[in-house]
Design a protein around this motif. Structure first.
Motif, mmCIF file in Angstrom:
data_model
loop_
_atom_site.group_PDB
_atom_site.id
_atom_site.type_symbol
_atom_site.label_atom_id
_atom_site.label_comp_id
_atom_site.label_asym_id
_atom_site.label_seq_id
_atom_site.Cartn_x
_atom_site.Cartn_y
_atom_site.Cartn_z
ATOM 1 N N LEU A 1 3.702 5.522 -5.840
ATOM 2 C CA LEU A 1 3.591 5.469 -7.303
ATOM 3 C C LEU A 1 2.409 6.298 -7.795
ATOM 4 C CD1 LEU A 1 4.476 1.734 -7.937
ATOM 5 C CD2 LEU A 1 5.785 3.737 -8.662
ATOM 6 N N VAL A 2 1.354 6.352 -7.008
ATOM 7 C CA VAL A 2 0.218 7.187 -7.385
ATOM 8 C C VAL A 2 0.631 8.659 -7.348
ATOM 9 C CG1 VAL A 2 -2.033 8.022 -6.602
ATOM 10 C CG2 VAL A 2 -1.592 5.574 -6.760
ATOM 11 N N GLN B 1 0.822 -1.212 0.000
ATOM 12 C CA GLN B 1 0.000 0.000 0.000
ATOM 13 C C GLN B 1 0.849 1.252 0.000
ATOM 14 O OE1 GLN B 1 -2.756 -0.205 3.265
ATOM 15 N NE2 GLN B 1 -4.065 -1.706 2.244
ATOM 16 N N ILE C 1 2.291 1.649 -3.419
ATOM 17 C CA ILE C 1 1.263 2.149 -4.335
ATOM 18 C C ILE C 1 1.035 3.641 -4.122
ATOM 19 C CG2 ILE C 1 -1.191 2.012 -4.896
ATOM 20 C CD1 ILE C 1 -1.011 -1.011 -4.243
ATOM 21 N N PRO D 1 -8.347 7.239 -5.741
ATOM 22 C CA PRO D 1 -8.843 6.729 -4.468
ATOM 23 C C PRO D 1 -7.679 6.501 -3.521
ATOM 24 C CG PRO D 1 -8.943 5.021 -6.142
ATOM 25 C CD PRO D 1 -8.561 6.290 -6.831
ATOM 26 N N ALA D 2 -7.924 6.682 -2.257
ATOM 27 C CA ALA D 2 -6.881 6.448 -1.250
ATOM 28 C C ALA D 2 -6.442 4.990 -1.312
ATOM 29 C CB ALA D 2 -7.419 6.783 0.136
ATOM 30 N N PRO D 3 -5.185 4.711 -0.957
ATOM 31 C CA PRO D 3 -4.664 3.346 -1.068
ATOM 32 C C PRO D 3 -5.404 2.344 -0.189
ATOM 33 C CG PRO D 3 -3.066 4.814 -0.040
ATOM 34 C CD PRO D 3 -4.161 5.667 -0.561
ATOM 35 N N GLU D 4 -5.920 2.778 0.947
ATOM 36 C CA GLU D 4 -6.715 1.816 1.730
ATOM 37 C C GLU D 4 -8.083 2.419 2.004
ATOM 38 O OE1 GLU D 4 -3.887 3.274 4.956
ATOM 39 O OE2 GLU D 4 -4.340 3.832 2.915
ATOM 40 N N PRO D 5 -9.138 1.598 1.860
ATOM 41 C CA PRO D 5 -10.487 2.078 2.122
ATOM 42 C C PRO D 5 -10.601 2.510 3.576
ATOM 43 C CG PRO D 5 -10.519 -0.125 1.145
ATOM 44 C CD PRO D 5 -9.110 0.173 1.515
ATOM 45 N N GLY D 6 -11.369 3.532 3.800
ATOM 46 C CA GLY D 6 -11.525 4.018 5.161
ATOM 47 C C GLY D 6 -12.287 3.031 6.025
ATOM 48 N N GLN D 7 -12.867 2.054 5.428
ATOM 49 C CA GLN D 7 -13.715 1.099 6.181
ATOM 50 C C GLN D 7 -13.585 -0.287 5.611
ATOM 51 O OE1 GLN D 7 -17.559 2.507 7.197
ATOM 52 N NE2 GLN D 7 -18.573 0.640 6.574
ATOM 53 N N THR E 1 1.155 9.138 -12.640
ATOM 54 C CA THR E 1 0.512 8.389 -11.570
ATOM 55 C C THR E 1 0.321 6.923 -11.932
ATOM 56 O OG1 THR E 1 -1.349 8.420 -10.028
ATOM 57 C CG2 THR E 1 -1.854 8.824 -12.336
ATOM 58 N N ALA E 2 0.127 6.109 -10.906
ATOM 59 C CA ALA E 2 -0.160 4.700 -11.114
ATOM 60 C C ALA E 2 -1.663 4.515 -11.249
ATOM 61 C CB ALA E 2 0.381 3.885 -9.945
ATOM 62 N N VAL E 3 -2.060 3.647 -12.164
ATOM 63 C CA VAL E 3 -3.476 3.321 -12.319
ATOM 64 C C VAL E 3 -3.759 2.084 -11.481
ATOM 65 C CG1 VAL E 3 -5.325 2.791 -13.933
ATOM 66 C CG2 VAL E 3 -3.389 4.204 -14.661
ATOM 67 N N HIS F 1 -20.430 1.111 3.396
ATOM 68 C CA HIS F 1 -19.476 2.216 3.427
ATOM 69 C C HIS F 1 -19.984 3.378 2.571
ATOM 70 C CE1 HIS F 1 -15.075 3.667 2.585
ATOM 71 N NE2 HIS F 1 -15.755 4.517 3.302
ATOM 72 N N TRP G 1 -11.997 -1.070 -3.012
ATOM 73 C CA TRP G 1 -12.926 0.018 -3.340
ATOM 74 C C TRP G 1 -13.881 -0.491 -4.416
ATOM 75 C CZ3 TRP G 1 -12.796 4.511 -0.605
ATOM 76 C CH2 TRP G 1 -11.631 4.810 0.099
ATOM 77 N N LEU H 1 -8.067 -3.047 -4.325
ATOM 78 C CA LEU H 1 -7.742 -2.363 -3.074
ATOM 79 C C LEU H 1 -8.943 -2.283 -2.145
ATOM 80 C CD1 LEU H 1 -5.410 0.589 -4.095
ATOM 81 C CD2 LEU H 1 -4.853 -1.544 -2.943
ATOM 82 N N VAL I 1 -13.878 11.091 -5.050
ATOM 83 C CA VAL I 1 -12.751 11.007 -5.976
ATOM 84 C C VAL I 1 -12.827 12.075 -7.056
ATOM 85 C CG1 VAL I 1 -12.250 8.572 -5.599
ATOM 86 C CG2 VAL I 1 -13.911 9.231 -7.328
ATOM 87 N N ALA I 2 -14.002 12.628 -7.276
ATOM 88 C CA ALA I 2 -14.131 13.724 -8.237
ATOM 89 C C ALA I 2 -15.395 14.509 -7.925
ATOM 90 C CB ALA I 2 -14.174 13.194 -9.667
ATOM 91 N N ALA I 3 -15.371 15.782 -8.284
ATOM 92 C CA ALA I 3 -16.548 16.626 -8.065
ATOM 93 C C ALA I 3 -16.539 17.747 -9.084
ATOM 94 C CB ALA I 3 -16.546 17.196 -6.642
ATOM 95 N N LEU J 1 -2.138 -3.227 -9.773
ATOM 96 C CA LEU J 1 -1.716 -2.052 -10.540
ATOM 97 C C LEU J 1 -2.005 -2.330 -12.018
ATOM 98 C CD1 LEU J 1 1.719 -0.982 -8.980
ATOM 99 C CD2 LEU J 1 -0.458 0.248 -8.883
ATOM 100 N N LEU K 1 -12.694 18.923 -8.031
ATOM 101 C CA LEU K 1 -11.808 17.952 -7.398
ATOM 102 C C LEU K 1 -11.652 16.772 -8.343
ATOM 103 C CD1 LEU K 1 -10.805 18.180 -4.377
ATOM 104 C CD2 LEU K 1 -12.519 16.461 -3.837
ATOM 105 N N GLU K 2 -10.450 16.240 -8.413
ATOM 106 C CA GLU K 2 -10.216 15.004 -9.163
ATOM 107 C C GLU K 2 -8.997 14.357 -8.558
ATOM 108 O OE1 GLU K 2 -9.833 15.817 -13.330
ATOM 109 O OE2 GLU K 2 -11.879 15.185 -13.787
ATOM 110 N N ARG K 3 -9.158 13.188 -8.002
ATOM 111 C CA ARG K 3 -8.022 12.553 -7.327
ATOM 112 C C ARG K 3 -8.202 11.047 -7.327
ATOM 113 N NH1 ARG K 3 -9.515 14.757 -1.251
ATOM 114 N NH2 ARG K 3 -11.445 13.566 -0.986
#
Lengths: 153, 153
Positions: free
Chosen positions: A15-16, A9, A12, A147-153, B54-56, B116, B64, B62, B94-96, A50, A143-145
């Motif tokens: 690398l992200v 993680q 990753i 997803p976080a490497p680990e789910p929050g839940q 970035t890594a895809v 979640h 999600w 993961l 992740v985007a808006a 990946l 916003l555009e990003r």
DNA sequence: TATGAAATTAGCCGGTA
DNA sequence: TACCGGCTAATTTCATA
């Protein structure tokens, strides 16, 4: 076969943030040697965790200044795979999803300008299975990003 | 300052396909030396045409696995920047985008599972300016790809 | 274009479950 | 035995001038 541990993680995440950083640099951050990092990255690529590495381009700089989300309603029962086959040839389609609810699919379109968008919409509506579309033009990207490497839940 | 010629486009195409390919390799494809490619890439990064690399990642791998598009309706006049400020702390966003039409914004959510997702939706609805949301759960991803290097029009 | 520095990559060996 | 990591060396690539 799809095991991803904490070190994976963190790799990753790195690398992200920057896909071109060297294995040595990543290794320093996760306390591993460069070859060890490479082995893990190769494994992550092989297992499909990946998918690859890509450049993030500024759509406006390339002349893709206008985008829209389009709800697509289809006539009759259409398989997701057939929808994908029909959407794939349209270069303005950057993403498409089948969805729950009234619409059958949501299509994300990117075009050079409003006229180009209109043109792309027309071609989308011309796809035989499409019975109706509802477009929502994007005014600004907030916003555009990734997803976080680990789910929050 | 934002000039992108045909060679730049081909370099961008290569980097979008594989951000970790070497300058020498790219140079071979576009008939340029490695330092020349590097100069162009540096310039593209500086002018903002390229935002980075970035890594895809495979979201499902993961954890999600669930995503949704949410129309957000706000009460009163809210500036895009304020919306962005409130959405940014939610990791599931992740985007808006601000949009034309009935809704004020479209938010792309990614969560580990339906529970979640419900939780994230609740936190989204709890944002003070939000008056109403309309969610559309994604059933499957048909297509996801970067925009083509040059607009079709 | 050329040169020193750095990164990549494959092979080999040791420790551990 | 299978897996995982470190080490080394040959090669490639990078980033200067």
């Amino acid at each position: 076969m799809l095991r991803v541990d904490v070190i994976d993680q963190r790799i990753i995440s790195r690398l992200v943030a920057d896909a071109r950083s060297s294995y040595a640099e990543i290794g320093k951050a996760v306390s591993l040697s460069a070859p060890a990092v490479k082995r893990r990255v190769d494994r992550l690529l092989e297992t499909g965790v990946l998918r690859g590495f890509t450049a993030v381009v500024n759509p406006e700089a390339l002349g893709w200044g206008t985008e829209a989300f389009v709800e697509v309603h289809c006539q009759g029962n259409v398989s997701p795979d057939r929808i994908r086959q029909r959407l794939e040839p349209l270069p303005e389609v950057v993403a498409a999803y089948t969805v729950s609810g009234a619409a059958d699919a949501i299509v994300h379109l990117r075009a050079a300008n409003i006229h180009h968008l209109e043109d792309a919409l027309e071609r989308l509506r011309a796809v035989d299975m499409v019975s109706r579309t509802v477009s929502t033009v994007v005014l600004s990207t907030l916003l555009e990003r990734p997803p976080a490497p680990e789910p929050g839940q």
